[in-house]
Design an enzyme around this catalytic site. Sequence first.
Site, PDB file in Angstrom:
ATOM      1  N   HIS B   7       0.826  -1.210   0.000  1.00 15.11           N
ATOM      2  CA  HIS B   7       0.000   0.000   0.000  1.00 15.11           C
ATOM      3  C   HIS B   7       0.858   1.256   0.000  1.00 15.11           C
ATOM      4  O   HIS B   7       2.040   1.214   0.310  1.00 15.11           O
ATOM      5  CB  HIS B   7      -0.962   0.035   1.202  1.00 15.11           C
ATOM      6  CG  HIS B   7      -0.304   0.061   2.552  1.00 15.11           C
ATOM      7  ND1 HIS B   7       0.009  -1.084   3.257  1.00 15.11           N
ATOM      8  CD2 HIS B   7       0.128   1.085   3.329  1.00 15.11           C
ATOM      9  CE1 HIS B   7       0.576  -0.758   4.409  1.00 15.11           C
ATOM     10  NE2 HIS B   7       0.677   0.550   4.475  1.00 15.11           N
ATOM     11  N   HIS B  79       3.956   7.022   3.878  1.00 18.17           N
ATOM     12  CA  HIS B  79       4.914   5.925   3.696  1.00 18.17           C
ATOM     13  C   HIS B  79       4.451   4.977   2.603  1.00 18.17           C
ATOM     14  O   HIS B  79       3.308   5.049   2.149  1.00 18.17           O
ATOM     15  CB  HIS B  79       5.165   5.154   5.008  1.00 18.17           C
ATOM     16  CG  HIS B  79       4.008   4.360   5.534  1.00 18.17           C
ATOM     17  ND1 HIS B  79       3.130   4.833   6.491  1.00 18.17           N
ATOM     18  CD2 HIS B  79       3.566   3.106   5.249  1.00 18.17           C
ATOM     19  CE1 HIS B  79       2.220   3.912   6.765  1.00 18.17           C
ATOM     20  NE2 HIS B  79       2.459   2.844   6.017  1.00 18.17           N
ATOM     21  N   GLU B 130       7.793   0.873   5.110  1.00 18.82           N
ATOM     22  CA  GLU B 130       7.320  -0.212   5.974  1.00 18.82           C
ATOM     23  C   GLU B 130       7.544  -1.524   5.223  1.00 18.82           C
ATOM     24  O   GLU B 130       7.365  -1.565   3.995  1.00 18.82           O
ATOM     25  CB  GLU B 130       5.814  -0.021   6.247  1.00 18.82           C
ATOM     26  CG  GLU B 130       5.192  -1.086   7.137  1.00 18.82           C
ATOM     27  CD  GLU B 130       3.696  -0.872   7.379  1.00 18.82           C
ATOM     28  OE1 GLU B 130       3.055  -0.114   6.610  1.00 18.82           O
ATOM     29  OE2 GLU B 130       3.159  -1.470   8.328  1.00 18.82           O
TER      30      GLU B 130
END
Lengths: 134, 134
Positions: B7, B79, B130
Site C-alpha cells: 500500500h 509511507h 514499511e
Amino acid sequence: MIGRLNHVAIAVPDLEAASTTYRQMLGAKVSEPVPQPDHGVTTVFVELPNTKIELLHPLGEGSPIAKFLQRNPDGGMHHVCYEVDDILQARDRLKEEGARVLGDGEPKIGAHGKPVLFLHPKDLHGTLVEIEQV
Amino acid sequence: MIGRLNHVAIAVPDLEAASTTYRQMLGAKVSEPVPQPDHGVTTVFVELPNTKIELLHPLGEGSPIAKFLQRNPDGGMHHVCYEVDDILQARDRLKEEGARVLGDGEPKIGAHGKPVLFLHPKDLHGTLVEIEQV
C-alpha cells in the site's frame, strides 16, 4: 474511475546512490537511468510484481522537481499515478467534481509515451496525482 | 527481496472529506473508516485493482502521524509498504546493508494483523518504508 496504481514517483538527490539502495539493500530489479529531457527528469524504474517505483532526479534547467528537492533535500515521495481508460472523459469528470487540472488542461505525452495530466495537490488532500491513459 | 507494493499510506486532515474525494471524484472503491487504537490511526482503505491506498488520520493521543500532519497540514504521502516473505531475514539483510530499523528492531503486528517493521527515511532517500510479512 481510477484503475491500477501505475507508479509511485520518488524524487532523490542522488540517483546513483538511490539505484544502489533499491538494488542492493531492497533487492529489487532496477533499470538503468533513462534521461527524459522533455520532462526535465532522469528516471530509474524499480520493477515490483504489481506496480513500479520511479526514482526521479532533475535534468536540465527548470526541472519540475527542482523546487521539491530544495524543500526536501533528502528526497521524498513526489506523486502517485493512476491509470484511466479515457483521459479526456476522466479530466471532464474530475473538473466537474472540483479538481483543478494543472497546466492548460490538455493532456501531455508523459514519460511512458502515453497521455497524462496532473491534478492540483490541494484538491487531493496534499497529494500530487497524475492520471495516465493506458 | 522486496515483493509487491502492499500500500501507499496517505495522511489526511479530514478523513470524511478524503473518503468522499476518493469515492466521488476519483470513482474508487472506498471502505468505511476502521479505528486502529493500537496504531494511533483511523484507516480508510481505497481498493485499486493492483494495490491499495490507505488514508490515515490520527486517533487518540500521541498518534504516530500527528507530527507529520502538523508539518503537512493539507495532508500528504506518509509511507510506502513493501511485502516480504520473511520479515526477520529481511530485517537482518537490511541492517547488514546499513538501514536503521525503527523502534526496538522487533517486528510489531501491523494494521493488517501481520508482522511489520519501519525503516529510517534517511536511509531510504527521504521515504519512510514499511515492510510487511505476508
